[in-house]
Design a protein around this motif. Structure first.
Motif, PDB file in Angstrom:
ATOM      1  N   PHE A 208      -8.085   8.288  -5.996  1.00  0.00           N
ATOM      2  CA  PHE A 208      -7.758   7.805  -4.651  1.00  0.00           C
ATOM      3  C   PHE A 208      -6.716   6.698  -4.781  1.00  0.00           C
ATOM      4  O   PHE A 208      -6.995   5.633  -5.342  1.00  0.00           O
ATOM      5  CB  PHE A 208      -9.026   7.286  -3.969  1.00  0.00           C
ATOM      6  N   ASN A 209      -5.525   6.943  -4.267  1.00  0.00           N
ATOM      7  CA  ASN A 209      -4.422   6.006  -4.493  1.00  0.00           C
ATOM      8  C   ASN A 209      -3.828   5.430  -3.222  1.00  0.00           C
ATOM      9  O   ASN A 209      -2.673   5.007  -3.209  1.00  0.00           O
ATOM     10  CB  ASN A 209      -3.328   6.672  -5.333  1.00  0.00           C
ATOM     11  N   ASP A 210      -4.612   5.426  -2.133  1.00  0.00           N
ATOM     12  CA  ASP A 210      -4.183   4.649  -0.972  1.00  0.00           C
ATOM     13  C   ASP A 210      -4.262   3.164  -1.326  1.00  0.00           C
ATOM     14  O   ASP A 210      -5.206   2.721  -1.989  1.00  0.00           O
ATOM     15  CB  ASP A 210      -5.086   4.931   0.226  1.00  0.00           C
ATOM     16  N   ILE A 211      -3.282   2.395  -0.881  1.00  0.00           N
ATOM     17  CA  ILE A 211      -3.247   0.958  -1.160  1.00  0.00           C
ATOM     18  C   ILE A 211      -3.671   0.217   0.104  1.00  0.00           C
ATOM     19  O   ILE A 211      -3.028   0.336   1.147  1.00  0.00           O
ATOM     20  CB  ILE A 211      -1.847   0.517  -1.611  1.00  0.00           C
ATOM     21  N   ILE A 212      -4.757  -0.537   0.012  1.00  0.00           N
ATOM     22  CA  ILE A 212      -5.309  -1.269   1.155  1.00  0.00           C
ATOM     23  C   ILE A 212      -5.241  -2.759   0.840  1.00  0.00           C
ATOM     24  O   ILE A 212      -5.693  -3.205  -0.215  1.00  0.00           O
ATOM     25  CB  ILE A 212      -6.770  -0.854   1.428  1.00  0.00           C
ATOM     26  N   SER A 213      -4.670  -3.520   1.748  1.00  0.00           N
ATOM     27  CA  SER A 213      -4.572  -4.967   1.543  1.00  0.00           C
ATOM     28  C   SER A 213      -4.880  -5.677   2.855  1.00  0.00           C
ATOM     29  O   SER A 213      -4.545  -5.190   3.941  1.00  0.00           O
ATOM     30  CB  SER A 213      -3.172  -5.348   1.043  1.00  0.00           C
ATOM     31  N   LEU A 214      -5.549  -6.814   2.734  1.00  0.00           N
ATOM     32  CA  LEU A 214      -5.838  -7.647   3.900  1.00  0.00           C
ATOM     33  C   LEU A 214      -4.636  -8.525   4.162  1.00  0.00           C
ATOM     34  O   LEU A 214      -4.203  -9.277   3.287  1.00  0.00           O
ATOM     35  CB  LEU A 214      -7.089  -8.491   3.644  1.00  0.00           C
ATOM     36  N   GLU A 215      -4.067  -8.418   5.360  1.00  0.00           N
ATOM     37  CA  GLU A 215      -2.837  -9.129   5.672  1.00  0.00           C
ATOM     38  C   GLU A 215      -3.059 -10.632   5.524  1.00  0.00           C
ATOM     39  O   GLU A 215      -3.999 -11.194   6.085  1.00  0.00           O
ATOM     40  CB  GLU A 215      -2.389  -8.794   7.096  1.00  0.00           C
ATOM     41  N   GLU A 216      -2.204 -11.271   4.766  1.00  0.00           N
ATOM     42  CA  GLU A 216      -2.349 -12.692   4.475  1.00  0.00           C
ATOM     43  C   GLU A 216      -2.227 -13.515   5.750  1.00  0.00           C
ATOM     44  O   GLU A 216      -1.290 -13.330   6.538  1.00  0.00           O
ATOM     45  CB  GLU A 216      -1.290 -13.136   3.469  1.00  0.00           C
ATOM     46  N   GLY A 217      -3.215 -14.389   5.938  1.00  0.00           N
ATOM     47  CA  GLY A 217      -3.200 -15.259   7.102  1.00  0.00           C
ATOM     48  C   GLY A 217      -3.597 -14.582   8.389  1.00  0.00           C
ATOM     49  O   GLY A 217      -3.449 -15.163   9.460  1.00  0.00           O
TER      50      GLY A 217
END
Length: 444
Positions: A208-217
């Motif tokens: 599984f290569n979806d990239i998930i990131s929590l937007e900074e700030g």
């Protein structure tokens, strides 16, 4: 039978007298099927090497307890089960209700098929598309850490026999030996266009290569002093990282003094650091730029990123994991990447969740969480879906209303059946035998 030819009672009595007991041949065996100890043909006890020990367990003399289903005891047991299970079920239901869970399906076969309308994260059948999209979730109530971020896959049978078996554990532990047996373990995915895959197999090459990131700030914790940070470490079993995954034998890396060709040994000998063999990159070393300071203690934003030179054995004829999934795997960690370790532990059901990250800060109610997603993993080909889940947990895991409801339903069932049995026993009791006439076998 009323005819004169009917045999009389005296005939049958006389016939019965003529029946004799058939003589039984003499046998040296006793009623238990073994020879008596006093028989001359029996060996002395000291010479009987296979004789079972004279204990209750080995001689099958353990006393057993066979309960008699007395109506009073049965009715009492049903009421006790009902009284215990119903409140316990309500307690489990309350624990599940306290779990805060946010879900958002961001890609699905239905979106691609046009049944529910396309969404920004829909990529159809285009693999590694890199589709950028944003998912927003509003927290309905306060969430206490740890707050877990999962991705959920539906209609993907990771437990299929051929899928689970298509792997080579020795290769994942660092062995670089390729044999006929290792090829059989990884069938049908050993190589691509004549280039050997390391690691090989279906499960390793469908990561599984979806990239998930929590937007900074994008949000702050309840104290209002710090931005939320999603951690992607500590998500895999520590035993897996220590005992199941190692970089290939011969792999090495070290920090460079500068991010240029000075990191490369142009001699390209066995003990050196080979340069990139590609013609358009001739003279450049294999470099990894650590922009996120993953392998250093420096976290100051003013610090320059660190570069590392690295070497994999048989680089020209092997495609390694970091080359297959360069968007999620860096060359320094390779198969020891925690997302890869999580994926390599197959799920038992076609609908499953896997941990992607976690937040160790509390989140206040009303906070808007914004996740940036780079969609690469296709679900339309098997008519599945991908869902992002943010949730807290309890002692029994995540949110599960059915667990408590099963306890409540079973408890109510026991109470109802107990009432019916009690009514039957009061209105029309069944007369049973006196238990004082029951004797143990030894008492006969």
């Amino acid at each position: 039978w009323k005819s004169k030819n009917r045999p009389s009672k005296h005939f049958w009595k006389k016939k019965a007298l003529t029946i004799r007991r058939i003589p039984q041949p003499k046998s040296n065996y006793n009623m238990a099927g073994s020879l008596p100890d006093e028989d001359e043909s029996v060996l002395d006890i000291s010479q009987q090497t296979k004789r079972p020990l004279d204990i209750a367990l080995r001689q099958q003399r353990i006393e057993s307890w066979n309960p008699i289903l007395d109506p009073v005891w049965v009715i009492g047991a049903l009421f006790v089960l009902g009284i215990v299970f119903v409140p316990v079920g309500f307690h489990f239901k309350a624990l599940s209700d306290d779990v805060v869970e946010l879900k958002e399906t961001y890609d699905s076969y239905e979106f691609y098929n046009g049944d529910s309308g396309a969404k920004p994260c829909t990529i159809g059948n285009v693999t590694n598309k890199g589709q950028d999209c944003t998912i927003e979730m509003t927290v309905p109530q306060d969430m206490e850490p740890p707050i877990l971020i999962h991705y959920e896959i539906d209609n993907f049978y990771q437990n299929h026999k051929y899928y689970v078996n298509s792997r080579n554990d020795n290769q994942l532990l660092g062995s670089f030996e390729r044999t006929k047996l290792t090829d059989e373990d990884c069938n049908p995915l050993n190589e691509i266009n004549g280039v050997w895959l390391n690691p090989c197999g279906l499960i390793a090459n469908t990561l599984f290569n979806d990239i998930i990131s929590l937007e900074e700030g994008s949000a702050v914790s309840s104290d209002g002093n710090e931005s939320l940070v999603m951690l992607e470490t500590g998500i895999a079993w520590q035993s897996d990282l220590e005992f199941r995954f190692n970089q290939p034998d011969g792999f090495k890396y070290e920090e460079c003094a500068a991010c240029d060709a000075s990191c490369c040994n142009v001699d390209d000998d066995d003990d050196g650091w080979p340069c990139n063999p590609e013609e358009d990159k001739e003279g450049e070393p294999y470099l990894f730029i650590d922009n996120d300071f993953k392998y250093t203690d420096r976290t100051d934003a003013s610090d320059e990123p660190t570069c590392y030179r690295y070497h994999y054995p048989k680089q020209k004829e092997t495609q390694y994991l970091y080359e297959t999934y360069d968007m999620v795997i860096d060359p320094i960690e390779g198969v020891t990447n925690e997302h890869f370790a999580v994926w390599m532990r197959p799920a038992a059901l076609p609908k499953f969740r896997k941990l992607y990250g976690w937040i160790e800060q509390p989140i206040a109610a009303g906070t808007v969480l914004k996740f940036n997603v780079k969609a690469n993993w296709v679900v339309a080909s098997f008519e599945g879906s991908k869902t992002l889940i943010v949730s807290t947990n309890n002692a029994f895991g995540g949110k599960n209303d059915w667990f408590g409801l099963y306890f409540i339903a079973f408890g109510i069932f026991c109470l109802i059946v107990g009432c019916l049995f009690m009514g039957k026993h009061i209105l029309k009791p069944r007369r049973i035998g006196d238990k004082k006439y029951l004797l143990h076998k030894k008492e006969l």
